[in-house]
Design an enzyme around this catalytic site. Structure first.
Site, PDB file in Angstrom:
ATOM      1  N   HIS A 185       0.862  -1.185   0.000  1.00 15.12           N
ATOM      2  CA  HIS A 185       0.000   0.000   0.000  1.00 15.12           C
ATOM      3  C   HIS A 185       0.900   1.237   0.000  1.00 15.12           C
ATOM      4  CE1 HIS A 185      -3.218  -2.696   2.019  1.00 15.12           C
ATOM      5  NE2 HIS A 185      -3.308  -2.751   0.701  1.00 15.12           N
ATOM      6  N   ARG A 226       0.779   4.406   0.563  1.00 15.70           N
ATOM      7  CA  ARG A 226       0.766   5.457   1.590  1.00 15.70           C
ATOM      8  C   ARG A 226       1.558   5.105   2.838  1.00 15.70           C
ATOM      9  NH1 ARG A 226      -5.431   3.932   3.201  1.00 15.70           N
ATOM     10  NH2 ARG A 226      -4.945   2.092   4.423  1.00 15.70           N
ATOM     11  N   TYR A 256     -10.119  -7.249  10.580  1.00 10.46           N
ATOM     12  CA  TYR A 256     -11.324  -7.362   9.770  1.00 10.46           C
ATOM     13  C   TYR A 256     -11.128  -8.497   8.768  1.00 10.46           C
ATOM     14  CZ  TYR A 256      -8.377  -3.987   7.179  1.00 10.46           C
ATOM     15  OH  TYR A 256      -7.332  -3.323   6.584  1.00 10.46           O
ATOM     16  N   TYR A 311      -1.342   1.491   9.715  1.00  9.06           N
ATOM     17  CA  TYR A 311      -0.851   1.606  11.055  1.00  9.06           C
ATOM     18  C   TYR A 311      -1.808   0.883  11.986  1.00  9.06           C
ATOM     19  CZ  TYR A 311      -4.559   5.131  11.667  1.00  9.06           C
ATOM     20  OH  TYR A 311      -5.774   5.778  11.718  1.00  9.06           O
ATOM     21  N   ARG A 343      -3.248   4.616  -1.976  1.00 12.74           N
ATOM     22  CA  ARG A 343      -3.076   3.277  -1.412  1.00 12.74           C
ATOM     23  C   ARG A 343      -2.735   2.222  -2.469  1.00 12.74           C
ATOM     24  NH1 ARG A 343      -5.789  -0.099   2.833  1.00 12.74           N
ATOM     25  NH2 ARG A 343      -6.414  -2.089   1.932  1.00 12.74           N
ATOM     26  N   ARG A 366      -5.290  -7.484  -1.877  1.00  8.53           N
ATOM     27  CA  ARG A 366      -6.541  -8.228  -2.058  1.00  8.53           C
ATOM     28  C   ARG A 366      -6.496  -9.001  -3.378  1.00  8.53           C
ATOM     29  NH1 ARG A 366      -6.349  -6.147   2.133  1.00  8.53           N
ATOM     30  NH2 ARG A 366      -7.997  -5.107   3.351  1.00  8.53           N
ATOM     31  N   HIS A 375       2.986  -3.234   7.173  1.00  7.31           N
ATOM     32  CA  HIS A 375       1.978  -2.253   6.805  1.00  7.31           C
ATOM     33  C   HIS A 375       1.918  -1.170   7.886  1.00  7.31           C
ATOM     34  CE1 HIS A 375      -0.167  -4.278   3.389  1.00  7.31           C
ATOM     35  NE2 HIS A 375       0.486  -5.318   3.885  1.00  7.31           N
ATOM     36  N   GLU A 381       1.327  -4.324  11.485  1.00  8.48           N
ATOM     37  CA  GLU A 381       0.907  -2.937  11.305  1.00  8.48           C
ATOM     38  C   GLU A 381       1.712  -2.103  12.295  1.00  8.48           C
ATOM     39  OE1 GLU A 381      -1.228  -2.015   9.068  1.00  8.48           O
ATOM     40  OE2 GLU A 381      -2.404  -3.801   8.555  1.00  8.48           O
TER      41      GLU A 381
END
Length: 775
Positions: A203, A205, A381, A331, A261, A278, A329, A403
C-alpha cells in the site's frame, strides 16, 4: 483544539518532512489525471472541501454508517471507540444527522495538503521525476527522513557496493509502469539454507512500513560480525528485503496524492488502482475485498491480475526454502496472523499466537509500546486475497502482517522523528520471527526468566514451546543448567504439559549461588534456543528474600494526593476500580483485588480525554516505606498515556524517591506510552540512603497545550534479599572451609567472631560447630 492529524501535518510541513498516507481517496469520483510511464507527471490532488472527522463508534450500526459515508477510513481497525475518516461535504452533512458523537479534526484537507506538498516539492530529490529514476541520497542520514523511490534504491546500491560479500541484489519483476521491484539478499549461509522475507509498501501510503523494512536490512548488515545473534542468524539463513512492492503507487504518493493506497492500474470505469493485498490467489474474491474499481480495497478483475502481485507470486514459487515472512503495513500496532479470509482458525493457530506474543514481548522490551496479537479476521477485519493467507495457505510458510505505529494520534502521517523508534522495535520483532521460523520452533517464557528465586524452595521453569515448521522431536525440549559461570551445562529434560507448556526444575545450591541456564527445542528442521544465540544464558540468583512493604491499594495505607505547587484543575489522583478509555486502563494491574491509583475516574463510554489531567500537575506521595536493608528494592507498576490529544508526547511523569520526604532524587521520567501496566524496580541504595522513612512520588503533568495525560500506579512493594549466615563461615563467602578453620584456630582461646557459641572463649565447642557445618 486542533486535532492530532491536523497538528501532525502542520508539524511535518514546517519541518520539511514527508508523512505517510491513508487509503486511495481518488475514489468516489475524485480521480486525478493518471501518470502513464515512468517520469510522467500529473496535477496533484489536494482533496479540497473534504474534512476529517473522528466519531465515537458504539454499535455495529455505527460501524456500518461510517463505512457507508466515509470516502476513506484512516483506522486499520474499526471497533468500538474512536474512528477517524474522511468525508466530502455531502457525506459530512449526512453524518451530522445520524446522532453518532463526533468531532471535526480537519475542516478542509485542501490547504493543509497544499502546504505540505509545497514543503516536499522544495526537496531536490523530489524534483523532475527523481522519485523514480537514478540518483538520490544514500548513507548515514537515510533514516532521518522518509525517502523517495530513488533514494531507497540508492541505499540498496550503497549496501551492495559496501558489502558485496554479504549483500546480493535481485529484481522480482516490473511494475505496471515499468519500474523494477528490487530487493536484496543478506546472508553468509550455504546454498540450500532456509530464509525469511521482509517486504513492505504493498500500500503506497504506508511509508512507516517502508522505512521499517529498510532499517531491518541496515541493522542486519551493520551488526553482522559483531552481534552474536545476528551473526548466527546470517550464518545459517538468508534474509530477503523488498522495501517497495508497489513502486508506481509509491511514486504517486510522493508526486500527486499523498493519501494514495493502490497501484496505478487504469480501471474500466476510468478510476485508478487495484489493492495489491486483495489480489493474491488464495481465497481471492471473498469478504473484505471490493468488486468496485474505485473502492480502496478493490480486488482486481482476477487473482494476480497485477504485475506487482504476480511478481511476488513468482518469488514465493521460486523460493523453495522460504521459512518465514512478514508483510509490513501501517498503522495500528498489530501483529496479525492467518486467517484473513475467515474467522475460523488455522490448525497451527496456537503456534502463530505464541510467536506473535514473542514478537510483542520483543517490541515491549525495546520501546515499551504494546502491540495487539491475533488472526487478521478476528483482530482487524475480514480481508481475503492477502499475502499472509497466500503464504501460509498455498506454500505453508508461516506469515504475519505487522501494522507499525501508531494507534491513531498521527496514523499514516508519521513524524520523521518516529522513523527509528518505530523501526527499532520492529527489528526486534523481526529477529524473533526469523529465529523461530528458521529453527522450526518458538520458545517463550510466559512469566519471564526469574532474576532470583528462593534458595530453599525448588524453582520450576515453565516454557511455552510450539513448532512453527516441521514437528517437535520426541523428548526434544530441554533445560540446560550449571551452578556458577564455569563448567559444563547439565541437560534436564522438560516435562510436557497442557497448552504447549513444558516444565523443569532448576538445580539447587547454597544461598547466594547463581544458576546459568538456557532452553533448547529440537525439531525435524532444526534446533531452537532461548536465549537465541550462544553463549547467551539466563542468570538466576538463589536468595533468601523478605517483604518489608506491599500495597495493592485495596486498603488505604496513607498515600497522600497533592503537594505544594500542584495546580491541575482536573484528573487528580484517585484510588478506584478504573473505568477504561483509550487512554486509561480498564482494570488494575492484576494483583489481588481491583483498586489502583489513576488520574481521574471517567464515565462508562466516555471519551479518552473526559477525565484526564488538565491545567498542570497532580502529585501522589507514598507513606513512609521501611527500606532499611542495604539490599532493599522498590518496585511498582505504572500506567502512562500521552500519545493522544492535540499535543501528543509533549509531557512526561517524573517519579522520584526520597529518604526524608524533603530532598527528592529522580528514579525515571516516564514518557513511554506502553498501553499496558509496566513493572519497574529500583535498588534503593543506588539513589538514596536506605532507611525506615523512604518515600516515592509520582507527578502526572499536563503542561503542553492540548495534551491528553492519563497515569496509574499499582502494586508498590519494598523487598530485600540476603542469605542467612552459616555458623562457622567466618569469611562470609557462603562456605565453611579451610580458610574459616584457619581463622578459628588463629582466634583460639579468645573472644570475638570466632566464639561461635558465645561462651566468651574460642574453644573445642566452637570447633565442633564449625565442623558440623563444613562444606
Amino acid at each position: 483544539m486542533l486535532a492530532t492529524l491536523a497538528l501532525a501535518i502542520l508539524q511535518l510541513q514546517s519541518a520539511g518532512a514527508v508523512p505517510p498516507s491513508p487509503a486511495p481517496i481518488l475514489a468516489n469520483g475524485h480521480t486525478a489525471a493518471r501518470a502513464v510511464g515512468a517520469g510522467a507527471t500529473s496535477t496533484p490532488e489536494f482533496h479540497d472541501g473534504r474534512s476529517v472527522l473522528r466519531a465515537t463508534v458504539r454499535t455495529a450500526r455505527d460501524v456500518r454508517t461510517v463505512l457507508t459515508l466515509a470516502a476513506d477510513v484512516l483506522n486499520h481497525r474499526i471497533d468500538v471507540g474512536p474512528v477517524d475518516f474522511i468525508v466530502d461535504a455531502k457525506a459530512r452533512a449526512a453524518f451530522a444527522s445520524t446522532g453518532i458523537p463526533h468531532e471535526v479534526l480537519i475542516e478542509d484537507l485542501g490547504p493543509l495538503l497544499r502546504a505540505e506538498y509545497a514543503g516536499r516539492a522544495n526537496r531536490v530529490e523530489f524534483r523532475a521525476g527523481a522519485g523514480e529514476g537514478e540518483g538520490g541520497v544514500a548513507g548515514g542520514t537515510y533514516f532521518t527522513d522518509f525517502r523517495t523511490l530513488a533514494e531507497t534504491y540508492a541505499q540498496l546500491d550503497a549496501w551492495i557496493a559496501a558489502r558485496p560479500d554479504l549483500v546480493t541484489p535481485f529484481v522480482i519483476g516490473t511494475s505496471l509502469e515499468g519500474r523494477p521491484i528490487r530487493g536484496i539478499r543478506i546472508s553468509k549461509a550455504p546454498a540450500g539454507s532456509p530464509g525469511v522475507l521482509f517486504n513492505a509498501t504493498q500500500h503506497a501510503r504506508e511509508w512507516g512500513a517502508q522505512t521499517t523494512s529498510m532499517y531491518i536490512a541496515d541493522q542486519l548488515i551493520e551488526r553482522y560480525g559483531t552481534d552474536p545473534r545476528v551473526t548466527a542468524l546470517l550464518d545459517r539463513a538468508w534474509i530477503d528485503v523488498i522495501p517497495v512492492c508497489n513502486p508506481d503507487g509509491y511514486v504517486w504518493s510522493w508526486t500527486v496524492d499523498r493519501l494514495w493506497r493502490k497501484n496505478r492500474r487504469l480501471n474500466s470505469d476510468g478510476t485508478s488502482g487495484v489493492d495489491l493485498n486483495r489480489n493474491w490467489a488464495f481465497q481471492w474474491g471473498g469478504g473484505g475485498a471490493s468488486t468496485v474499481p474505485n473502492d480502496p480495497t478493490y480486488r482486481g478483475p482476477s487473482p494476480f491480475s497485477e504485475p506487482e502481485s504476480a511478481a511476488l507470486r513468482d518469488y514465493f514459487i521460486a523460493q523453495t526454502t522460504l521459512a518465514g515472512h512478514i508483510d509490513f503495513h501501517a498503522y495500528s500496532q498489530l501483529i496479525l496472523s492467518p486467517w484473513g479470509y475467515t474467522t475460523e482458525l488455522p490448525a497451527n493457530n496456537a503456534a502463530f499466537i505464541a510467536l506473535g506474543n514473542d514478537m510483542k514481548d520483543a517490541i515491549a522490551r525495546t520501546s515499551g509500546l504494546s502491540y495487539t496479537v491475533g488472526p487478521i479476521a478476528s483482530t482487524l477485519y475480514i480481508a481475503s486475497g492477502s499475502s499472509v493467507d497466500h503464504a501460509w495457505g498455498q506454500h505453508g510458510v508461516p506469515s504475519y502482517t505487522i501494522e507499525v505505529r501508531d494507534t491513531g494520534s498521527y496514523g499514516f502521517v508519521m513524524p520523521a522523528g518516529e522513523i527509528v523508534p518505530n523501526a527499532s522495535e520492529n527489528f526486534a520483532a523481526a529477529l524473533e520471527l526469523a529465529d523461530a521460523t528458521v529453527d522450526g520452533a518458538v520458545i517463550r517464557l510466559p512469566g519471564g526468566a526469574p532474576a532470583s528465586v528462593e534458595y530453599d524452595v525448588p524453582a520450576t521453569v515453565t516454557a511455552e514451546v510450539r513448532a512453527m515448521r516441521g514437528n517437535l522431536a520426541a523428548n526434544g525440549v530441554s533445560l540446560r543448567a550449571r551452578v556458577g559461570s564455569t563448567g559444563s551445562f547439565s541437560e534436564i529434560p522438560m516435562t510436557a504439559g497442557a497448552a504447549g507448556l513444558f516444565t523443569a526444575t532448576l538445580p539447587t545450591a547454597a544461598c547466594g549461588a547463581t544458576i546459568e541456564w538456557y532452553l533448547t527445542a529440537a525439531t525435524t528442521v532444526g534446533t531452537a534456543r532461548l536465549p537465541e544465540a550462544s553463549p547467551a544464558v539466563f542468570t538466576t540468583e538463589l536468595v533468601d528474600s523478605s517483604i518489608a512493604f506491599e500495597d495493592t491499594f485495596e486498603n488505604s495505607l496513607g498515600w497522600v494526593v497533592g503537594a505544594a505547587g500542584d495546580n491541575a484543575t482536573a484528573g487528580l489522583w484517585t484510588r478506584v476500580d478504573p473505568i477504561g478509555t483509550t487512554a486509561q486502563p480498564e482494570n488494575d494491574s492484576s494483583d489481588a483485588g481491583v483498586l489502583c491509583f489513576i488520574t481521574g475516574q471517567g464515565a462508562v463510554g466516555g471519551a479518552a480525554g473526559s477525565a484526564d489531567v488538565d491545567g498542570g500537575t497532580t502529585t501522589l506521595v507514598s507513606p513512609a516505606l521501611d527500606a532499611s536493608d542495604a539490599s532493599a528494592v522498590l518496585s511498582y507498576r505504572r500506567w502512562y498515556s500521552n500519545n493522544l490529544g492535540g499535543a501528543p508526547n509533549a509531557d512526561s511523569m517524573p517519579v522520584a524517591i526520597s529518604s526524608d520526604g524533603i530532598n527528592w532524587v529522580l528514579l525515571e521520567d516516564v514518557a513511554q506510552n506502553a498501553g499496558t501496566w509496566v513493572d519497574r524496580s529500583f535498588r534503593v541504595a543506588d539513589y538514596v540512603t536506605p532507611g525506615p522513612s523512604v518515600r516515592v512520588r509520582f507527578q502526572a503533568r499536563d503542561l503542553a497545550t492540548g495534551s491528553l495525560v492519563e497515569a496509574g500506579v499499582d502494586f508498590v512493594r519494598v523487598s530485600s534479599t540476603a542469605c542467612p549466615s552459616q555458623p562457622g563461615d567466618l569469611d562470609g563467602d557462603g562456605d565453611v572451609d579451610a580458610a574459616d578453620l584457619a581463622t578459628l584456630l588463629a582466634g583460639w582461646g579468645s573472644a570475638g567472631a570466632t566464639d561461635l557459641d558465645g561462651d566468651g572463649t574460642t574453644g573445642a565447642s566452637d570447633l565442633a560447630i564449625q565442623l558440623g557445618n563444613w562444606g
